[in-house]
Design a protein around this motif. Structure first.
Motif, PDB file in Angstrom:
ATOM      1  N   LEU A 101       0.821  -1.204   0.000  1.00  0.00           N
ATOM      2  CA  LEU A 101       0.000   0.000   0.000  1.00  0.00           C
ATOM      3  C   LEU A 101       0.859   1.260   0.000  1.00  0.00           C
ATOM      4  O   LEU A 101       2.003   1.257   0.448  1.00  0.00           O
ATOM      5  CB  LEU A 101      -0.910   0.002   1.228  1.00  0.00           C
ATOM      6  N   ALA A 102       0.279   2.333  -0.490  1.00  0.00           N
ATOM      7  CA  ALA A 102       0.901   3.647  -0.431  1.00  0.00           C
ATOM      8  C   ALA A 102      -0.172   4.663  -0.064  1.00  0.00           C
ATOM      9  O   ALA A 102      -1.340   4.518  -0.451  1.00  0.00           O
ATOM     10  CB  ALA A 102       1.548   4.008  -1.760  1.00  0.00           C
ATOM     11  N   LEU A 103       0.200   5.667   0.701  1.00  0.00           N
ATOM     12  CA  LEU A 103      -0.737   6.698   1.112  1.00  0.00           C
ATOM     13  C   LEU A 103      -0.854   7.766   0.028  1.00  0.00           C
ATOM     14  O   LEU A 103       0.121   8.098  -0.636  1.00  0.00           O
ATOM     15  CB  LEU A 103      -0.278   7.347   2.414  1.00  0.00           C
ATOM     16  N   VAL A 104      -2.060   8.284  -0.122  1.00  0.00           N
ATOM     17  CA  VAL A 104      -2.292   9.424  -1.005  1.00  0.00           C
ATOM     18  C   VAL A 104      -2.486  10.639  -0.107  1.00  0.00           C
ATOM     19  O   VAL A 104      -3.462  10.738   0.628  1.00  0.00           O
ATOM     20  CB  VAL A 104      -3.528   9.205  -1.899  1.00  0.00           C
ATOM     21  N   LEU A 105      -1.552  11.554  -0.156  1.00  0.00           N
ATOM     22  CA  LEU A 105      -1.589  12.719   0.714  1.00  0.00           C
ATOM     23  C   LEU A 105      -2.602  13.734   0.201  1.00  0.00           C
ATOM     24  O   LEU A 105      -2.837  13.829  -1.010  1.00  0.00           O
ATOM     25  CB  LEU A 105      -0.204  13.357   0.807  1.00  0.00           C
ATOM     26  N   PRO A 106      -3.203  14.489   1.098  1.00  0.00           N
ATOM     27  CA  PRO A 106      -4.175  15.509   0.667  1.00  0.00           C
ATOM     28  C   PRO A 106      -3.527  16.579  -0.192  1.00  0.00           C
ATOM     29  O   PRO A 106      -2.315  16.825  -0.102  1.00  0.00           O
ATOM     30  CB  PRO A 106      -4.694  16.080   1.987  1.00  0.00           C
ATOM     31  N   GLY A 107      -4.346  17.239  -0.993  1.00  0.00           N
ATOM     32  CA  GLY A 107      -3.828  18.227  -1.912  1.00  0.00           C
ATOM     33  C   GLY A 107      -3.127  19.389  -1.245  1.00  0.00           C
ATOM     34  O   GLY A 107      -2.177  19.955  -1.797  1.00  0.00           O
ATOM     35  N   TRP A 108      -3.568  19.742  -0.022  1.00  0.00           N
ATOM     36  CA  TRP A 108      -2.966  20.894   0.639  1.00  0.00           C
ATOM     37  C   TRP A 108      -1.534  20.631   1.069  1.00  0.00           C
ATOM     38  O   TRP A 108      -0.797  21.569   1.391  1.00  0.00           O
ATOM     39  CB  TRP A 108      -3.785  21.309   1.859  1.00  0.00           C
ATOM     40  N   PHE A 109      -1.101  19.364   1.065  1.00  0.00           N
ATOM     41  CA  PHE A 109       0.252  19.079   1.530  1.00  0.00           C
ATOM     42  C   PHE A 109       1.293  19.705   0.613  1.00  0.00           C
ATOM     43  O   PHE A 109       2.397  20.035   1.054  1.00  0.00           O
ATOM     44  CB  PHE A 109       0.481  17.568   1.620  1.00  0.00           C
ATOM     45  N   GLY A 110       0.959  19.889  -0.665  1.00  0.00           N
ATOM     46  CA  GLY A 110       1.899  20.537  -1.564  1.00  0.00           C
ATOM     47  C   GLY A 110       2.235  21.945  -1.125  1.00  0.00           C
ATOM     48  O   GLY A 110       3.362  22.418  -1.284  1.00  0.00           O
ATOM     49  N   SER A 111       1.244  22.636  -0.539  1.00  0.00           N
ATOM     50  CA  SER A 111       1.500  23.990  -0.045  1.00  0.00           C
ATOM     51  C   SER A 111       2.329  23.967   1.232  1.00  0.00           C
ATOM     52  O   SER A 111       3.049  24.935   1.520  1.00  0.00           O
ATOM     53  CB  SER A 111       0.172  24.707   0.206  1.00  0.00           C
ATOM     54  N   ALA A 112       2.245  22.883   2.004  1.00  0.00           N
ATOM     55  CA  ALA A 112       3.030  22.785   3.236  1.00  0.00           C
ATOM     56  C   ALA A 112       4.523  22.800   2.932  1.00  0.00           C
ATOM     57  O   ALA A 112       5.328  23.240   3.763  1.00  0.00           O
ATOM     58  CB  ALA A 112       2.654  21.516   4.002  1.00  0.00           C
ATOM     59  N   LYS A 113       4.917  22.348   1.728  1.00  0.00           N
ATOM     60  CA  LYS A 113       6.330  22.390   1.358  1.00  0.00           C
ATOM     61  C   LYS A 113       6.875  23.805   1.434  1.00  0.00           C
ATOM     62  O   LYS A 113       8.009  24.031   1.852  1.00  0.00           O
ATOM     63  CB  LYS A 113       6.526  21.860  -0.060  1.00  0.00           C
ATOM     64  N   LEU A 114       6.058  24.748   1.003  1.00  0.00           N
ATOM     65  CA  LEU A 114       6.510  26.137   1.012  1.00  0.00           C
ATOM     66  C   LEU A 114       6.772  26.608   2.425  1.00  0.00           C
ATOM     67  O   LEU A 114       7.700  27.381   2.672  1.00  0.00           O
ATOM     68  CB  LEU A 114       5.466  27.027   0.340  1.00  0.00           C
ATOM     69  N   LEU A 115       5.967  26.132   3.370  1.00  0.00           N
ATOM     70  CA  LEU A 115       6.159  26.516   4.771  1.00  0.00           C
ATOM     71  C   LEU A 115       7.496  26.003   5.282  1.00  0.00           C
ATOM     72  O   LEU A 115       8.232  26.734   5.956  1.00  0.00           O
ATOM     73  CB  LEU A 115       5.019  25.964   5.620  1.00  0.00           C
ATOM     74  N   PHE A 116       7.836  24.746   4.971  1.00  0.00           N
ATOM     75  CA  PHE A 116       9.113  24.193   5.414  1.00  0.00           C
ATOM     76  C   PHE A 116      10.279  25.010   4.858  1.00  0.00           C
ATOM     77  O   PHE A 116      11.256  25.289   5.561  1.00  0.00           O
ATOM     78  CB  PHE A 116       9.251  22.737   4.964  1.00  0.00           C
TER      79      PHE A 116
END
Length: 480
Positions: free
Chosen positions: A407-422
């Motif tokens: 199995l693999a997890l499908v991350l929510p779409g908002w996680f892409g924006s979290a990259k910018l925060l990091f």
């Protein structure tokens, strides 16, 4: 100084490419879901505002109170000596399983133990622990095992069987090589590690090592033989000055809240504050390695953008070998980043009106680049790691008979924006480190602040450029 250093050398490194390491494991670092114009504008405002805010912090004692706070936690020597061999044995066992499963295990990426452990568990997950928790690599490093074992045997013989006289093989203080007379020339400094890091990243980009288990196992085996032979010849200087992997983890470890003392004690620090105390050692290549750590992230990302594909296609079609194009871009880009960094140091020397040499300024402010590198790594690989953790767990529990469809997890779409925060958090922390270092180096308030003036425009410009790059869609590097 630090803002300009961070910008001029590395802020283009925001472009990341987890798929370079995932290969057939699936999933790449998706483009940011927020509009490009908003991403670029927000990044510029945040970095510029952070700089303006830090210029108001002029209480040197207050900054030292934050940066120098620590809680020392002594660790029992006997426990450390007892656990060291067990930990090293476990890491060697994992290395052996990686080699076996790489050569004879399932060749599907999401079912192969070697691919998942190396790229997901080690490079994505474990690397993050070196800057989020502490650098445990000296104790885990499986390539130290032969040197540690032989040194332990030699010490026991010298001590007449007294086990307490044997030193802990995982300690950084191991001294002379087992083969006398062989050493790394002092004039080389850590340049061998710089060359090694650039070579590894070039190999990762131009070869299918991220998706071919047998090729990965061959690379790991070759690296193992070279590292073991090198450590036996020159001792632990190999891991301090030659081995690029150990150097990467040591650099990241400077940011961690857990710092290890030479006496084996642990100290808890506020995350990211340890680099404010000491500059890099005065050895050739120290600054270059930090710059290379940032540049390879940039390179790894840029070769996966449509812009790179559009630029490289006519060059290759004109008859230039693709491998030469990728190697040339790697070296030219590194030289450019290093040259810009050194130019910035000279400009800061003029602005601060100081007698401190430009070379000393380079070493002094280089640690301010490390939070940016860590922010890049976390932004690039956290989603990749989380998505493939279920597959990793399934394969680790049964490396030789993995499930047919992990199995693999499908991350929510908002996680892409979290990259910018990091990424932005890494930049803000870099500004704090640079500001603190400026007050430690330059006497008086005005000189410390003036030293950072030339960086403002460049910092904002490169940040906005970098955030534009991270919004670009991923594309496989062409011609390789």
């Amino acid at each position: 100084m630090g803002e300009f250093v961070a910008a001029a050398v590395a802020l283009l490194a925001l472009a990341g490419r987890a798929a370079a390491h995932s290969g057939s494991l699936g999933g790449s670092v998706a483009s940011a879901t927020v509009p490009t114009w908003l991403t670029v504008l927000t990044g510029g405002v945040v970095v510029g505002g952070s700089f303006l805010f830090t210029t108001l912090l002029t209480d040197h004692d207050a900054m030292r109170g934050v940066n120098w706070w620590r809680l020392v936690v002594p660790t029992p020597t006997r426990l450390r000596r007892a656990m060291g061999p067990l930990v090293r044995a476990l890491s060697v066992s994992v290395l052996l399983i990686v080699l076996v499963t790489g050569f004879v295990g399932p060749q599907e990426g999401v079912r192969n133990f070697a691919l998942l452990v190396v790229w997901v568990g080690w490079w994505a997950g474990y690397t993050a622990t070196t800057y989020l928790v502490g650098n445990s690599w000296p104790a885990l490093n499986p390539w130290r095992a032969p040197l540690s074992a032989l040194r332990w045997i030699r010490e026991r013989r010298r001590a007449g069987g007294d086990g307490d006289a044997a030193r802990d093989g995982g300690a950084e203080g191991e001294a002379d090589p087992l083969v006398a007379g062989v050493s790394v020339p002092v004039s080389w400094g850590v340049w061998p590690a710089v060359v090694g890091l650039l070579a590894l990243v070039w190999l990762e980009v131009v070869s299918p090592v991220g998706e071919n288990p047998r090729l990965l196992a061959g690379v790991v085996l070759t690296y193992t033989l070279v590292a073991v032979a090198g450590s036996l010849l020159v001792g632990t200087a190999w891991f301090d000055r030659v081995d690029p992997i150990s150097r990467v983890f040591a650099a990241y470890g400077r940011l961690a809240p857990i710092q290890y003392g030479a006496d084996g004690s642990l100290s808890l620090r506020i995350p990211g504050t340890a680099p404010t105390e000491d500059p890099l050692p005065d050895r050739p290549g120290e600054v270059a390695f930090v710059v290379a750590l940032l540049w390879v992230t940039t390179y790894d990302g840029l070769v996966a953008t449509p812009t790179w594909a559009a630029a490289v296609e006519p060059v290759v079609e004109a008859g230039v070998p693709a491998l030469a194009v990728y190697a040339g871009a790697l070296l030219v880009g590194f030289g450019l980043f290093l040259g810009v960094y050194r130019l910035a140091a000279r400009r800061v020397r003029e602005t601060a009106d100081t007698y401190v040499t430009a070379r000393a300024i380079e070493r002094w402010f280089a640690p301010a680049l490390l939070p940016i590198a860590a922010g890049y790594h976390l932004a690039h690989f956290l989603g990749y790691f989380l998505g493939l953790v279920p597959a990793l767990a399934a394969v680790v529990t049964s490396p030789f008979a993995p499930p047919a469809a992990p199995l693999a997890l499908v991350l929510p779409g908002w996680f892409g924006s979290a990259k910018l925060l990091f990424v932005l958090v890494g930049h803000v922390l870099a500004i704090w480190v640079a500001h603190s270092l400026a007050f430690e180096l330059f006497p008086g308030v005005l000189a410390a602040i003036r030293s950072q003036y030339p960086s403002v425009v460049v910092m904002v410009f490169y940040t906005m450029t970098s955030l534009w790059i991270i919004t670009q869609p991923y594309g496989p590097p062409p011609f390789v």
